[in-house]
Each structure stands twice: as structure tokens, then as C-alpha cells.
Motif scaffolding. Structure first.
Motif, PDB file in Angstrom:
ATOM      1  N   LEU A 191     -34.163 -39.730  20.593  1.00  0.00           N
ATOM      2  CA  LEU A 191     -34.242 -39.028  19.532  1.00  0.00           C
ATOM      3  C   LEU A 191     -34.176 -39.906  18.166  1.00  0.00           C
ATOM      4  O   LEU A 191     -33.162 -40.843  18.422  1.00  0.00           O
ATOM      5  N   LYS A 192     -35.130 -39.855  17.427  1.00  0.00           N
ATOM      6  CA  LYS A 192     -34.770 -40.534  16.091  1.00  0.00           C
ATOM      7  C   LYS A 192     -34.239 -39.488  14.947  1.00  0.00           C
ATOM      8  O   LYS A 192     -35.045 -38.436  14.532  1.00  0.00           O
ATOM      9  N   PRO A 193     -32.963 -39.725  14.400  1.00  0.00           N
ATOM     10  CA  PRO A 193     -32.400 -38.496  13.695  1.00  0.00           C
ATOM     11  C   PRO A 193     -33.070 -38.648  12.259  1.00  0.00           C
ATOM     12  O   PRO A 193     -33.901 -39.527  11.864  1.00  0.00           O
ATOM     13  N   THR A 194     -32.647 -37.742  11.221  1.00  0.00           N
ATOM     14  CA  THR A 194     -33.099 -37.889   9.937  1.00  0.00           C
ATOM     15  C   THR A 194     -32.627 -39.191   9.408  1.00  0.00           C
ATOM     16  O   THR A 194     -31.596 -39.646   9.654  1.00  0.00           O
ATOM     17  N   ARG A 197     -28.745 -39.854   8.693  1.00  0.00           N
ATOM     18  CA  ARG A 197     -27.834 -39.226   9.487  1.00  0.00           C
ATOM     19  C   ARG A 197     -26.671 -40.154  10.198  1.00  0.00           C
ATOM     20  O   ARG A 197     -25.710 -39.727  10.443  1.00  0.00           O
ATOM     21  N   CYS A 212     -33.833 -46.165  11.386  1.00  0.00           N
ATOM     22  CA  CYS A 212     -33.058 -45.077  12.061  1.00  0.00           C
ATOM     23  C   CYS A 212     -32.122 -45.657  13.140  1.00  0.00           C
ATOM     24  O   CYS A 212     -32.937 -46.285  14.152  1.00  0.00           O
ATOM     25  N   GLY A 214     -30.698 -43.880  16.813  1.00  0.00           N
ATOM     26  CA  GLY A 214     -30.493 -43.060  17.451  1.00  0.00           C
ATOM     27  C   GLY A 214     -30.196 -43.444  19.057  1.00  0.00           C
ATOM     28  O   GLY A 214     -30.388 -44.516  19.407  1.00  0.00           O
ATOM     29  N   LEU A 227     -25.327 -37.961  19.789  1.00  0.00           N
ATOM     30  CA  LEU A 227     -25.610 -37.927  18.495  1.00  0.00           C
ATOM     31  C   LEU A 227     -24.320 -37.210  17.662  1.00  0.00           C
ATOM     32  O   LEU A 227     -24.023 -37.587  16.691  1.00  0.00           O
ATOM     33  N   ASN A 414     -41.283 -41.609  10.252  1.00  0.00           N
ATOM     34  CA  ASN A 414     -40.523 -42.715   9.647  1.00  0.00           C
ATOM     35  C   ASN A 414     -40.470 -42.563   8.139  1.00  0.00           C
ATOM     36  O   ASN A 414     -39.452 -42.494   7.515  1.00  0.00           O
ATOM     37  N   PRO A 419     -36.677 -35.821  11.198  1.00  0.00           N
ATOM     38  CA  PRO A 419     -35.926 -36.019  12.593  1.00  0.00           C
ATOM     39  C   PRO A 419     -37.109 -35.771  13.664  1.00  0.00           C
ATOM     40  O   PRO A 419     -37.952 -34.841  13.386  1.00  0.00           O
ATOM     41  N   GLU A 445     -31.706 -31.629  13.294  1.00  0.00           N
ATOM     42  CA  GLU A 445     -31.583 -31.996  14.673  1.00  0.00           C
ATOM     43  C   GLU A 445     -30.975 -31.125  15.661  1.00  0.00           C
ATOM     44  O   GLU A 445     -31.556 -31.026  16.777  1.00  0.00           O
TER      45      GLU A 445
END
Length: 468
Positions: A191-194, A197, A212, A214, A227, A414, A419, A445
Motif C-alpha cells: 500500500l502506497k498511501p496518499t 498521510r 511515501c 507504507g 496503516l 507518486n 494512494p 485509503e
């Protein structure tokens, strides 16, 4: 079920019920890290005595009835660019082999507060600068499904260790796909968050406008729990957002009724192979059966966002590496140095223009993809996971084309700060995992995790174990 076959949430909940001990879990994880971890080039360092002491302390706290967090007693390990005060953080390079930070990353501190154990540091591409897991010093990250194939990068050790059941989850960083690439290649969830975040304080940088932090884990629910712990504003990182952090696990209802998922069908044609396209269509069918409404949409222009993101990353990476390149240039792998040095020659106005264009490119993307949808379904890789040899041997043009295919569908997200999550979706004929990607509006997310969890309720790809 073997202890190491438990998911992170299953392990945490079994610990909370007193059915297992942290000491037993940690001993099993250490054994796997010491053996498979070395053969797959997944581990930088571990301290067995310290890890077992942590585990016994957690068990003693629970026995005394002390307050326990969501991850109390669960052994984790992380990419070796997360700083812990007093511990070496190598950043995957001999240049940092004796770097001992005096601060601890906020993300690690929050995991500590939730009771998690930090039992090892995990390998990564040199200075987090490769989508394949390339590292000439520590060795290539080896895919647990086939050691001749790439594990993906740059968070290679995080995905290898999770997929090979060494630990129950790990943190990574994602600048152009560096969580999602290895997660997809190794058959786990990434998971790549915003952007903003999760705090990046105490994390070795690559590109401050794109990086980021994650989680990598076996299930969407595992990622939701991780998360929930690490997200949130941080006064030590002014770039973090004050947007409220929801209980991500609470959103996992399994019901996708009313959820609209956009599918850019043009991406399922060239350059995606027919085999990968078939797996993508199968994943869409599962989401539809779960209640999601599938909406066709035009394919967004990835080339502009990818090019602008590459310009930003090049300049910012050059700024980070300027002192070391001035004094220890020969300690860089040629392939890494050759990606950093062009950043010195990009005019400042081009870098400024790239950052200034971000808002408009994001709005254009939103108008195309999210006009009538909540999520967008994208490929992860256009082709099967390649061999290591295919990414380092042969004509430079062919190698460049292979690397470009790995990052085509990830890098733009990115630059846009959106996200995204990579989810296992089966295997290609070469026996390597395949995955798909979902992306959402900023700070949605919970919607990503809801869809990924629903998909995993009707599939078992995440339950498959590599032939260790």
C-alpha cells in the motif's frame, strides 16, 4: 496451521487471546530470517538476543494485565532506511555502513507504541534507486518463488520477508512504485498511501516531493491495521497532513455495492500481454461479483505525469546525493550513479515548472478517471516478472525497455500524490506472481482497502506459500 502461516491480524488476535506467545512467534521468525533470509538476500542485520528479549518483555506485560496495543507482540522487520536511534541504518549502500542515527523514525515509534517488535533490518536496492531489487553490495533481492527472478524494488527485503513468512509485515517506501513493485513480484499486498498521510521523519530520503511510507503485508486487513497505527500528522514532518485518520479496519465490510471502479480498457491492450490481461479481467470479475459497478473510462495520459515525476526525482535525488558523490563517487554502482547524476544538469526552471504543473496534471487525471468512479483499476506490470539476467544483461536499449515496463503504471501515481494498492491476482506461466493495482482519490485509503479486502475474501492467492 504453522505459526508463520498466520496473517498479521490473525497473529495479533491470537496473541491477544493468549493462544500463542510472542516468544514462540519471534523464535520462529528469527529461524526463518536466519536461513531463508540470507539465501534470498532479504536481511541486512538481526540481533537474536535483543529480539527474544523484546518478545519476553511483551509476554510479561500481557501476563501482568498491562494495556496492550493493536500489534502487541507481533514480530516485524523493516527496510533499512528507517532510522532507529543507536542502530546502524545502511540505506543499502557501503557509504552508510557505519551511519548510526540519533533519532527514531516516527513510523517505527508508532509501531513500538502499538506493541510491535522490530527484529531485523531488511535489504533494499542501493539508496532505494531500482525497481528490480538491484544491489551490487548486498546482492540482488531474490524472489522467493524463483531465485532467478527479480523480487522488485526498492523495498525488496520487505516483500521477500513477508512473502516467505519470515515476518508478519514490514514497512517500505514508495517513490515511483517501490512498495508496489516488490509486493506484486512476490505475491503480497503493498500500500502506497496518499502523499502526506504517513510521516517521513527519520526515513532516508530519495525524493522529498514523491517519497511515501507504507506497509507490506499478506492481506488488505493486515495493511489496514498497520496503516491505522502509522498514519497521522507529525510535528516533526511538516509535510504530513492533518486529515483525520479513520479506523481502516472498520471499513472492511466485504460489501462493494454502490462502489464504482473505472477500468481504462486501453491498458489491457498493448503493451499488456494477453496472459496478464486475462488475469486482470479475472480480478475485475471478482470485484463485480462482490457488488462493484465496473465503469469503462478513457486511458489517462501517463507519459506526462511519468516524465514530470522523473524530472522531479532526478533533481531531488541529486540534491540528496551531492555530498557523497563529491567524496565517494566510486562507491556507487554505475547503474545507480548514472540515474542520479543527470539531476545536476536539469535547469532549475524545469524543476520548478514540473512542480507547478502538478496541480493541473492531477486535475486532468481526476477529470478523466474519477469523473464517474471511486477507484481506478490498473495493471501492475505489463508482462510477467522478468529474470534478474534480463534486467542486467544484454543491450542497454532492451534493459531500459524492461525497466520502463515495470514502472509505467506506478510512477505517475507518486507524482500525483494518489494512494494506490497492489493486490495478488494469480500466477503467470513462469510460476511468478501477478497482481493488479487500485488507485483512489487523495486520502481515500479506506476505500482502497475495502475493495482489496473484498477481493481477497473470494480469492486465495494471498494464502499461497513460496516453495522455500
Amino acid at each position: 496451521m504453522m505459526l508463520l502461516d498466520l496473517t498479521l491480524v490473525e497473529a495479533a488476535d491470537a496473541l491477544a487471546r493468549g493462544e500463542i506467545t510472542s516468544e514462540a512467534l519471534t523464535a520462529a521468525s528469527l529461524d526463518r530470517l536466519e536461513h531463508a533470509g540470507k539465501s534470498l538476500n532479504a536481511v541486512i542485520a538481526l540481533d537474536r538476543d535483543s529480539a527474544m528479549m523484546q518478545a519476553r518483555d511483551r509476554d510479561a506485560m500481557r501476563a501482568k494485565g498491562a494495556p496492550c496495543g493493536k500489534l502487541h507482540g507481533v514480530p516485524l522487520a523493516h527496510k533499512d532506511l528507517f532510522y532507529r536511534a543507536g542502530r546502524v541504518s545502511t540505506y543499502g549502500s557501503p557509504i552508510r555502513s557505519d551511519h548510526v542515527p540519533d533519532v527514531t523514525a516516527t513510523a517505527l515509534a508508532r509501531l513500538d507504541s502499538a506493541g510491535a517488535l522490530d527484529i531485523a533490518t531488511l535489504s533494499l536496492s542501493e539508496f532505494a534507486f531500482s525497481p528490480t531489487g538491484f544491489n551490487q553490495t548486498t546482492g540482488h533481492g531474490r524472489n522467493p518463488w524463483s531465485v532467478e527472478h527479480i523480487a522488485g524494488g526498492s523495498s525488496s527485503g520487505s516483500a521477500i520477508a513477508t512473502a516467505a513468512r519470515m515476518v508478519f509485515g514490514a514497512l517500505g517506501t514508495d517513490t515511483g512504485g517501490s512498495i508496489r513493485h516488490p509486493a506484486a513480484a512476490c505475491g503480497v499486498v503493498g500500500l502506497k498511501p496518499t502523499l502526506g498521510r504517513v510521516s517521513r521523519f527519520g526515513v532516508g530520503p530519495l525524493s522529498v516531493s514523491l517519497d511515501c511510507v507504507g506497509p507490506v503485508a499478506r492481506t488488505a486487513r493486515d495493511c489496514a491495521r498497520l496503516l491505522s497505527v502509522i498514519a497521522g500528522s507529525d510535528p516533526q514532518d511538516p509535510a504530513t497532513s492533518a486529515v483525520a485518520v479513520p479506523d481502516f479496519e472498520r471499513a472492511l465490510s466485504g460489501d462493494l455495492a454502490g462502489l464504482r471502479i473505472a477500468v481504462p480498457r486501453a491498458f489491457h491492450d498493448a503493451p499488456v500481454t494477453a496472459e496478464v490481461a486475462g488475469l486482470l479481467e479475472a480480478s475485475i470479475a471478482v470485484l463485480r461479483e462482490r457488488g462493484a459497478q465496473i465503469v469503462d473510462c478513457p486511458a489517462p495520459d501517463l507519459d506526462v505525469a511519468n516524465a514530470l515525476g522523473q524530472a522531479v526525482m532526478a533533481v531531488e535525488a541529486a540534491a540528496v546525493h551531492r555530498p557523497w558523490l563529491a567524496t565517494r563517487r566510486d562507491d556507487y554502482a554505475e547503474v545507480v550513479r548514472s540515474r542520479i547524476e543527470p539531476g545536476f544538469f536539469l535547469p532549475a526552471v524545469e524543476y520548478h515548472d514540473a512542480l507547478r504543473a502538478r496541480r493541473k496534471v492531477l486535475q486532468d487525471y481526476m477529470d478523466v478517471v474519477f469523473a464517474n468512479a471511486d477507484l481506478v483499476h490498473l495493471p501492475m506490470f505489463a508482462q510477467e516478472v522478468p529474470t534478474i539476467a534480463r534486467t542486467i544483461d544484454g543491450e542497454p536499449g532492451e534493459i531500459s525497455a524492461t525497466l520502463a515496463a515495470l514502472t509505467r503504471f506506478t510512477r505517475s501515481l507518486n507524482f500525483l500524490g494518489l494512494p494506490a494498492i497492489s493486490i495478488p491476482a494469480g500466477f503467470t506461466r513462469n510460476g511468478l506472481p501477478a497482481g493488479f493495482q487500485l488507485a483512489a482519490r487523495p486520502f481515500h485509503e479506506a476505500t482502497l482497502l475495502r475493495a482489496a479486502d473484498a477481493y481477497q475474501r473470494d480469492t486465495d492467492w494471498h494464502r499461497k506459500t513460496p516453495p522455500l
